[in-house]
Design an enzyme around this catalytic site. Structure first.
Site, PDB file in Angstrom:
ATOM      1  N   ASP A 325      88.588  79.091  43.612  1.00  0.00           N
ATOM      2  CA  ASP A 325      88.762  77.653  43.795  1.00  0.00           C
ATOM      3  C   ASP A 325      87.423  76.974  44.103  1.00  0.00           C
ATOM      4  O   ASP A 325      86.594  77.511  44.835  1.00  0.00           O
ATOM      5  CB  ASP A 325      89.752  77.415  44.941  1.00  0.00           C
ATOM      6  CG  ASP A 325      90.181  75.973  45.056  1.00  0.00           C
ATOM      7  OD1 ASP A 325      90.689  75.429  44.057  1.00  0.00           O
ATOM      8  OD2 ASP A 325      90.014  75.388  46.143  1.00  0.00           O
ATOM      9  N   GLU A 354      86.995  78.082  38.946  1.00  0.00           N
ATOM     10  CA  GLU A 354      87.485  76.728  38.684  1.00  0.00           C
ATOM     11  C   GLU A 354      86.279  75.801  38.568  1.00  0.00           C
ATOM     12  O   GLU A 354      85.666  75.429  39.567  1.00  0.00           O
ATOM     13  CB  GLU A 354      88.396  76.233  39.809  1.00  0.00           C
ATOM     14  CG  GLU A 354      88.953  74.845  39.525  1.00  0.00           C
ATOM     15  CD  GLU A 354      89.294  74.029  40.769  1.00  0.00           C
ATOM     16  OE1 GLU A 354      89.950  72.984  40.619  1.00  0.00           O
ATOM     17  OE2 GLU A 354      88.891  74.419  41.880  1.00  0.00           O
ATOM     18  N   ASP A 421      96.810  70.445  39.181  1.00  0.00           N
ATOM     19  CA  ASP A 421      95.914  69.345  39.542  1.00  0.00           C
ATOM     20  C   ASP A 421      95.942  68.196  38.545  1.00  0.00           C
ATOM     21  O   ASP A 421      95.168  67.244  38.688  1.00  0.00           O
ATOM     22  CB  ASP A 421      94.471  69.865  39.642  1.00  0.00           C
ATOM     23  CG  ASP A 421      94.230  70.697  40.886  1.00  0.00           C
ATOM     24  OD1 ASP A 421      94.840  70.393  41.928  1.00  0.00           O
ATOM     25  OD2 ASP A 421      93.434  71.651  40.826  1.00  0.00           O
TER      26      ASP A 421
END
Length: 585
Positions: A325, A354, A421
């Site tokens: 992340d 990410e 997201d």
């Protein structure tokens, strides 16, 4: 020939080893300026009089301004020097080396790749090259154990509209119960958003990195999930939130209690004391002023060792990889050490970052194997969903993105249409299922690894967070079963046709006016051509048969044969129809 537009450097995505004796080199030139690109090469220590080997660089693609050329140098040693010989439309020729441009080879100089070290050959897990990934948001996927539901759990319903503080009771037992469904779909790996202890529904504010959140289950349940998935040939990938922790993380709680006397004060970026958790924090957080997510100082040796211990622990439980992340906000040195650790524990483990932008700084073989390919998503949204760009621009964006990375990385980029997201892709399409299906067909056939967000395969909709995190629809009568079968068929084809997982990609057709787009993927003598009619009307297109392609092609979705005449294929496509054509020996 506009020399100022010509570019090459002997590093990065413009020169990289495929093996200890193979070097891939690329060159960029003004669009239409170079009609032939050759690479002359030899051992670095070869005398100027020795004959040079020749490799013809084919055109890898074009964008709005540039053509890109690629060649594979088959090297007799691990030391390489090379020079380009470029020919323009009028027959003009120029050599291009490190010194510059010259009509004489000796005056252009040479580029040098000093030594191909085995440790610098970028390798990624073999299984990942053929994977189809399925993203699970655990709190919303399936409730298999109501006894661990948090207080205030809401009803699991098709018309549920979650808030940021909603809980629906999804857990690991629910995933175990639904493994037959995932196996039927054909996915080969599950990516879980965080499952570690945390007060939120999303779990990105970690309280305990070494514990399964009680709302999801416990460690024995997780081990059972791993074992059951592996028995079905499905890999497990966990989300590592190492950029920041949660405000209930033990080290941050200690700082809140003891202030400047805390032994953990240097684990975070604290401006002054006492620490303030108001809307105006005096410490760095994820994003901007998010008090519940204090940023970790990963260059601190204690923080680094703690997080490495976390990685060791979960890999000992049998996981197959990590999704990282906010990976672009953690220092590169940390990720280089992380890669060495992970690969020492399991050389076949996958590491995915990410990153929403150009990720070339992380994809040179020393940090990540792949990233979530949000550049892909942006182009797909604007071509298929909103129609903001035409086929020619779409092709240009795809080419430019491919040229950012070594082919080992490009082959495994996680090509997503949506995620936890973002807005759901079907919603981005205004609910138009035909557009959605065309984009899915492209996703399943293009270079990279398809990533399916839970529920897309049965037609789930949803706006941006939190609406994109609705509970999964499990009643079959409420699911779009036709869409599910469409996904199954495309995944089956992807597993069956080597060109779709191992093949290179070349543009075949990009019609700005008709909005027709086609590309070919090739491995050895196997060709797969993908033709997309991104317009709401029936259209006919004539395609030139690729040089090494045969006359007869098989329509993989209908089973019908398509016969070429005079070197051309004539195809008629319905509105928003896609075709997958196979040709091989």
């Amino acid at each position: 020939m506009l020399l100022e537009a010509i570019f090459h450097e002997a590093k990065g995505s413009y020169a990289y080893p495929i093996s200890e004796t193979q070097l891939r080199v690329r060159l960029r030139a003004k669009k239409g300026d170079v009609v032939r690109c050759e690479v002359l090469y030899a051992d670095r220590y070869a005398s100027p009089e020795e004959e040079l080997a020749h490799a013809l660089a084919g055109k890898a693609g074009s964008d709005e301004r540039f053509d890109y050329f690629e060649a594979l140098l088959e090297c007799s040693t691990k030391r390489v020097k090379y020079v380009f010989l470029l020919t323009g439309p009028q027959g003009e020729a120029v050599y291009f080396g490190e010194t510059g441009f010259s009509a004489e080879r000796s005056k252009a100089g040479v580029f040098q790749y000093a030594y191909i070290h085995r440790s610098e050959v970028f390798t990624t897990p073999e299984w990942a090259k053929e994977a189809v990934i399925y993203q699970i948001f655990p709190e919303r996927f399936a409730n298999g154990d109501p006894s661990n539901d948090p207080p205030g759990t809401e009803q699991w319903a098709k018309d549920a509209r979650p808030r940021h503080d909603s809980f629906y009771g999804g857990d690991l037992k629910g995933v175990i119960d639904r493994l037959p469904y995932l196996e039927e779909l054909g996915v080969t790996a599950l990516y879980f958003t965080p499952i570690f202890a945390s007060p939120s529904h999303h779990k990105y504010d970690t309280a305990d990195y070494l514990a399964i959140d009680p709302q999801f289950g416990d460690l024995p349940t997780f081990r059972r999930l791993v074992d059951e998935a592996h028995r079905r040939g499905i890999k497990i990938i966990l989300d590592a939130v190492f950029n920041h922790a949660g405000d209930q993380f033990f080290a941050f709680r200690d700082v809140l209690q003891k202030g400047e006397q805390s032994r953990y004060k240097d684990w975070f970026f604290i401006e002054d004391f006492p620490v303030s958790k108001t809307s105006r924090t005096n410490y760095e957080t994820f994003a901007v002023q998010v008090p519940a997510m204090p940023k970790l100082r990963t260059e601190n040796p204690e923080v680094k060792e703690y997080l490495f211990d976390v990685a060791r622990f979960w890999m000992e439980q049998g996981i197959d990889g990590w999704r990282l992340d906010v990976a672009n906000e953690v220092d590169h040195a940390f990720w280089r050490e992380f890669r060495r650790l992970v690969k020492s524990l399991n050389p076949d483990a996958l590491i995915v970052g990410e990153i929403w932008h150009d990720a070339s700084g992380w994809l040179m073989g020393d940090q990540f194997d792949s990233v979530m390919n949000y550049l892909f998503r942006e182009s797909v949204i604007r071509f298929f969903a909103t129609g903001e760009i035409h086929a020619e621009r779409f092709d240009a964006e795809l080419t430019r993105a491919r040229m950012l990375y070594p082919e080992q990385a490009a082959q495994g980029l996680w090509n997503l249409l949506d995620s936890h997201d973002t807005e759901r892709f079907l919603t981005s399409c205004g609910g138009n299922e035909a557009k959605f299906r065309l984009a899915v067909l492209f996703q399943m056939t293009y270079l990279g690894t398809p990533l399916i967000y839970y529920g897309d395969e049965i037609g789930m909709a949803g706006a941006t967070d939190p609406d994109c995190r609705r509970p999964m629809i499990w009643e079959e009568k409420e699911q779009n079963r036709g869409l599910f079968e469409f996904y199954k068929e495309l995944i089956r084809l992807r597993h069956r046709l080597a060109s779709l997982t191992r093949g290179n990609v070349r543009s075949w057709h990009a019609d700005k006016q008709a909005n027709l787009y086609a590309f070919v993927r090739t491995v050895q003598d196997q060709h797969v051509g993908v033709v997309l009619n991104n317009r709401g009307e029936k259209q006919t297109v004539l395609l030139q048969v690729p040089e090494s392609g045969g006359k007869t092609w098989l329509d993989c979705l209908t089973g019908e044969e398509v016969h070429g005449k005079q070197g051309q294929l004539k195809l008629t496509l319905r509105p928003y129809q896609g075709m997958i054509l196979w040709n091989g020996r």
